[in-house]
Design a protein around this motif. Sequence first.
Motif, PDB file in Angstrom:
ATOM      1  N   TYR A 223      -7.777  -2.361  -9.643  1.00 36.54           N
ATOM      2  CA  TYR A 223      -7.154  -1.487  -8.628  1.00 36.54           C
ATOM      3  C   TYR A 223      -7.966  -1.541  -7.330  1.00 36.54           C
ATOM      4  O   TYR A 223      -7.395  -1.610  -6.232  1.00 36.54           O
ATOM      5  CB  TYR A 223      -7.069  -0.027  -9.121  1.00 36.54           C
ATOM      6  CG  TYR A 223      -5.858   0.253  -9.975  1.00 36.54           C
ATOM      7  CD1 TYR A 223      -5.846  -0.104 -11.323  1.00 36.54           C
ATOM      8  CD2 TYR A 223      -4.719   0.860  -9.443  1.00 36.54           C
ATOM      9  CE1 TYR A 223      -4.734   0.149 -12.119  1.00 36.54           C
ATOM     10  CE2 TYR A 223      -3.609   1.114 -10.232  1.00 36.54           C
ATOM     11  CZ  TYR A 223      -3.619   0.755 -11.566  1.00 36.54           C
ATOM     12  OH  TYR A 223      -2.509   0.995 -12.343  1.00 36.54           O
ATOM     13  N   ALA A 224      -9.301  -1.503  -7.440  1.00 33.83           N
ATOM     14  CA  ALA A 224     -10.150  -1.497  -6.239  1.00 33.83           C
ATOM     15  C   ALA A 224      -9.956  -2.783  -5.443  1.00 33.83           C
ATOM     16  O   ALA A 224      -9.795  -2.753  -4.209  1.00 33.83           O
ATOM     17  CB  ALA A 224     -11.611  -1.311  -6.643  1.00 33.83           C
ATOM     18  N   ALA A 225      -9.949  -3.934  -6.149  1.00 30.27           N
ATOM     19  CA  ALA A 225      -9.819  -5.221  -5.451  1.00 30.27           C
ATOM     20  C   ALA A 225      -8.452  -5.366  -4.786  1.00 30.27           C
ATOM     21  O   ALA A 225      -8.351  -5.851  -3.653  1.00 30.27           O
ATOM     22  CB  ALA A 225     -10.049  -6.368  -6.444  1.00 30.27           C
ATOM     23  N   VAL A 226      -7.402  -4.941  -5.481  1.00 28.56           N
ATOM     24  CA  VAL A 226      -6.052  -5.101  -4.923  1.00 28.56           C
ATOM     25  C   VAL A 226      -5.818  -4.090  -3.792  1.00 28.56           C
ATOM     26  O   VAL A 226      -5.180  -4.418  -2.784  1.00 28.56           O
ATOM     27  CB  VAL A 226      -4.983  -5.002  -6.040  1.00 28.56           C
ATOM     28  CG1 VAL A 226      -3.579  -4.926  -5.463  1.00 28.56           C
ATOM     29  CG2 VAL A 226      -5.110  -6.205  -6.980  1.00 28.56           C
ATOM     30  N   GLU A 228      -8.065  -3.095  -1.739  1.00 27.24           N
ATOM     31  CA  GLU A 228      -8.752  -3.665  -0.579  1.00 27.24           C
ATOM     32  C   GLU A 228      -7.910  -4.800   0.027  1.00 27.24           C
ATOM     33  O   GLU A 228      -7.744  -4.880   1.244  1.00 27.24           O
ATOM     34  CB  GLU A 228     -10.136  -4.173  -0.989  1.00 27.24           C
ATOM     35  CG  GLU A 228     -10.988  -4.526   0.220  1.00 27.24           C
ATOM     36  CD  GLU A 228     -12.335  -5.153  -0.170  1.00 27.24           C
ATOM     37  OE1 GLU A 228     -12.833  -4.843  -1.273  1.00 27.24           O
ATOM     38  OE2 GLU A 228     -12.839  -5.947   0.637  1.00 27.24           O
ATOM     39  N   ALA A 229      -7.374  -5.670  -0.840  1.00 26.69           N
ATOM     40  CA  ALA A 229      -6.554  -6.794  -0.341  1.00 26.69           C
ATOM     41  C   ALA A 229      -5.331  -6.294   0.419  1.00 26.69           C
ATOM     42  O   ALA A 229      -4.894  -6.919   1.380  1.00 26.69           O
ATOM     43  CB  ALA A 229      -6.132  -7.680  -1.515  1.00 26.69           C
ATOM     44  N   ARG A 230      -4.765  -5.176  -0.025  1.00 28.42           N
ATOM     45  CA  ARG A 230      -3.551  -4.652   0.609  1.00 28.42           C
ATOM     46  C   ARG A 230      -3.854  -3.677   1.739  1.00 28.42           C
ATOM     47  O   ARG A 230      -2.935  -3.235   2.433  1.00 28.42           O
ATOM     48  CB  ARG A 230      -2.661  -3.962  -0.450  1.00 28.42           C
ATOM     49  CG  ARG A 230      -2.093  -4.958  -1.463  1.00 28.42           C
ATOM     50  CD  ARG A 230      -1.353  -4.269  -2.588  1.00 28.42           C
ATOM     51  NE  ARG A 230      -0.085  -3.662  -2.183  1.00 28.42           N
ATOM     52  CZ  ARG A 230       1.074  -4.295  -2.091  1.00 28.42           C
ATOM     53  NH1 ARG A 230       1.136  -5.590  -2.396  1.00 28.42           N
ATOM     54  NH2 ARG A 230       2.171  -3.659  -1.734  1.00 28.42           N
ATOM     55  N   GLY A 231      -5.143  -3.311   1.888  1.00 26.78           N
ATOM     56  CA  GLY A 231      -5.511  -2.398   2.963  1.00 26.78           C
ATOM     57  C   GLY A 231      -4.975  -0.992   2.762  1.00 26.78           C
ATOM     58  O   GLY A 231      -4.566  -0.319   3.715  1.00 26.78           O
ATOM     59  N   VAL A 232      -4.961  -0.543   1.488  1.00 27.74           N
ATOM     60  CA  VAL A 232      -4.506   0.824   1.184  1.00 27.74           C
ATOM     61  C   VAL A 232      -5.568   1.526   0.340  1.00 27.74           C
ATOM     62  O   VAL A 232      -6.350   0.860  -0.350  1.00 27.74           O
ATOM     63  CB  VAL A 232      -3.152   0.831   0.411  1.00 27.74           C
ATOM     64  CG1 VAL A 232      -2.043   0.210   1.266  1.00 27.74           C
ATOM     65  CG2 VAL A 232      -3.283   0.097  -0.929  1.00 27.74           C
ATOM     66  N   PRO A 233      -5.610   2.854   0.363  1.00 27.37           N
ATOM     67  CA  PRO A 233      -6.546   3.561  -0.523  1.00 27.37           C
ATOM     68  C   PRO A 233      -6.172   3.362  -1.991  1.00 27.37           C
ATOM     69  O   PRO A 233      -4.979   3.244  -2.314  1.00 27.37           O
ATOM     70  CB  PRO A 233      -6.377   5.038  -0.125  1.00 27.37           C
ATOM     71  CG  PRO A 233      -5.669   5.040   1.190  1.00 27.37           C
ATOM     72  CD  PRO A 233      -4.860   3.781   1.229  1.00 27.37           C
ATOM     73  N   VAL A 234      -7.180   3.343  -2.856  1.00 25.27           N
ATOM     74  CA  VAL A 234      -6.938   3.154  -4.295  1.00 25.27           C
ATOM     75  C   VAL A 234      -5.962   4.211  -4.818  1.00 25.27           C
ATOM     76  O   VAL A 234      -5.060   3.897  -5.607  1.00 25.27           O
ATOM     77  CB  VAL A 234      -8.268   3.222  -5.086  1.00 25.27           C
ATOM     78  CG1 VAL A 234      -7.998   3.238  -6.585  1.00 25.27           C
ATOM     79  CG2 VAL A 234      -9.155   2.030  -4.739  1.00 25.27           C
ATOM     80  N   VAL A 235      -6.113   5.430  -4.348  1.00 26.95           N
ATOM     81  CA  VAL A 235      -5.260   6.512  -4.863  1.00 26.95           C
ATOM     82  C   VAL A 235      -3.791   6.255  -4.517  1.00 26.95           C
ATOM     83  O   VAL A 235      -2.896   6.523  -5.328  1.00 26.95           O
ATOM     84  CB  VAL A 235      -5.756   7.895  -4.370  1.00 26.95           C
ATOM     85  CG1 VAL A 235      -5.680   8.008  -2.843  1.00 26.95           C
ATOM     86  CG2 VAL A 235      -4.999   9.028  -5.039  1.00 26.95           C
ATOM     87  N   ASP A 236      -3.544   5.675  -3.352  1.00 29.06           N
ATOM     88  CA  ASP A 236      -2.159   5.345  -2.972  1.00 29.06           C
ATOM     89  C   ASP A 236      -1.624   4.203  -3.839  1.00 29.06           C
ATOM     90  O   ASP A 236      -0.470   4.237  -4.288  1.00 29.06           O
ATOM     91  CB  ASP A 236      -2.085   4.927  -1.496  1.00 29.06           C
ATOM     92  CG  ASP A 236      -2.333   6.099  -0.562  1.00 29.06           C
ATOM     93  OD1 ASP A 236      -2.651   7.207  -1.054  1.00 29.06           O
ATOM     94  OD2 ASP A 236      -2.230   5.914   0.673  1.00 29.06           O
ATOM     95  N   LEU A 237      -2.467   3.179  -4.050  1.00 26.36           N
ATOM     96  CA  LEU A 237      -2.041   2.058  -4.894  1.00 26.36           C
ATOM     97  C   LEU A 237      -1.750   2.549  -6.315  1.00 26.36           C
ATOM     98  O   LEU A 237      -0.761   2.129  -6.934  1.00 26.36           O
ATOM     99  CB  LEU A 237      -3.118   0.966  -4.917  1.00 26.36           C
ATOM    100  CG  LEU A 237      -2.789  -0.249  -5.781  1.00 26.36           C
ATOM    101  CD1 LEU A 237      -1.579  -1.014  -5.234  1.00 26.36           C
ATOM    102  CD2 LEU A 237      -3.997  -1.188  -5.897  1.00 26.36           C
ATOM    103  N   ALA A 238      -2.599   3.442  -6.815  1.00 29.93           N
ATOM    104  CA  ALA A 238      -2.389   3.985  -8.164  1.00 29.93           C
ATOM    105  C   ALA A 238      -1.044   4.711  -8.242  1.00 29.93           C
ATOM    106  O   ALA A 238      -0.300   4.555  -9.221  1.00 29.93           O
ATOM    107  CB  ALA A 238      -3.535   4.920  -8.539  1.00 29.93           C
ATOM    108  N   GLY A 239      -0.712   5.459  -7.214  1.00 31.01           N
ATOM    109  CA  GLY A 239       0.574   6.159  -7.184  1.00 31.01           C
ATOM    110  C   GLY A 239       1.739   5.182  -7.172  1.00 31.01           C
ATOM    111  O   GLY A 239       2.722   5.343  -7.908  1.00 31.01           O
ATOM    112  N   THR A 240       1.607   4.140  -6.350  1.00 35.34           N
ATOM    113  CA  THR A 240       2.653   3.115  -6.238  1.00 35.34           C
ATOM    114  C   THR A 240       2.874   2.414  -7.577  1.00 35.34           C
ATOM    115  O   THR A 240       4.011   2.253  -8.037  1.00 35.34           O
ATOM    116  CB  THR A 240       2.220   2.070  -5.179  1.00 35.34           C
ATOM    117  OG1 THR A 240       2.090   2.733  -3.918  1.00 35.34           O
ATOM    118  CG2 THR A 240       3.214   0.943  -5.058  1.00 35.34           C
TER     119      THR A 240
END
Length: 253
Positions: A223-226, A228-240
């Motif tokens: 989650y942390a690496a992706v 960063e690659a997408r330029g979003v906070p981890v918490v937002d990526l986790a929600g997505t």
Amino acid sequence: MIDAHAHLTDERFRTDLDAVLARAATAGITRVLTCGEDVASSERAVALADAHPAVRVAVGIHPHRAAELTEHALGRLRSLAGHARVVGIGEIGIDLSGRSAPRAVQEDTFRAQVELAAELDLPVTIHVRESGEVVRELLDRLPRVRGHIHCYSEGPEAVDGWIRRGLHLSFAGTVTFPRSMGLRAAAALVPADRILLETDAPYLAPQPKRGQRNEPAFVTDTYAAVAEARGVPVVDLAGTVGHNAAALFGGRW
Ligand SMILES: [Zn+2]
């Protein structure tokens, strides 16, 4: 966070699965999709999900075991798919790296399981190794299914071909490896409503744990690496990703 693809029935989890799942819960992992590799492991996965509320199951026959698909095996998968914690058909796919069954056998087994998923209206979890073009062509000749390409391993140029076919792309620990620039570029390109993350545990531990047995708790590094690659906070990526998994796997998720 969720882990969209793992193998919790693997021998390497035999003695400490309770501790593994406790560590996953502590790390904030609310769901793990464990995938069958043959009928026996699919049956074990269903029993495991009965005992562990965070676990969901895909039942299926892996390309390495493609020769095991008989009418009887297909009937067994169809009946297992009715279980309340089964949310998909997998792990299915095509592996042309030379370690699997002969290609014609793999194609027959893949076709039969995609047809089963279409019949049951379940998503598929697809293994693609050195076979992206072949799998895309096969899917074009089969009933349309939803699902995800697990452990995405192609570059950014192949993303669109999968998205156009309605599939999700799932990134594993390989996206964290220093040399995986192409994978991170691909992860940055995937539309927000089509991205998933996974461990493929016990295989492919992410960079900080590389070489160790992988486990669902380690998906946090991915989650942390992706993120960063997408330029979003981890918490937002986790929600997505959580939202995408719920949408893909449906009411039983
Ligand atoms: Zn797998």
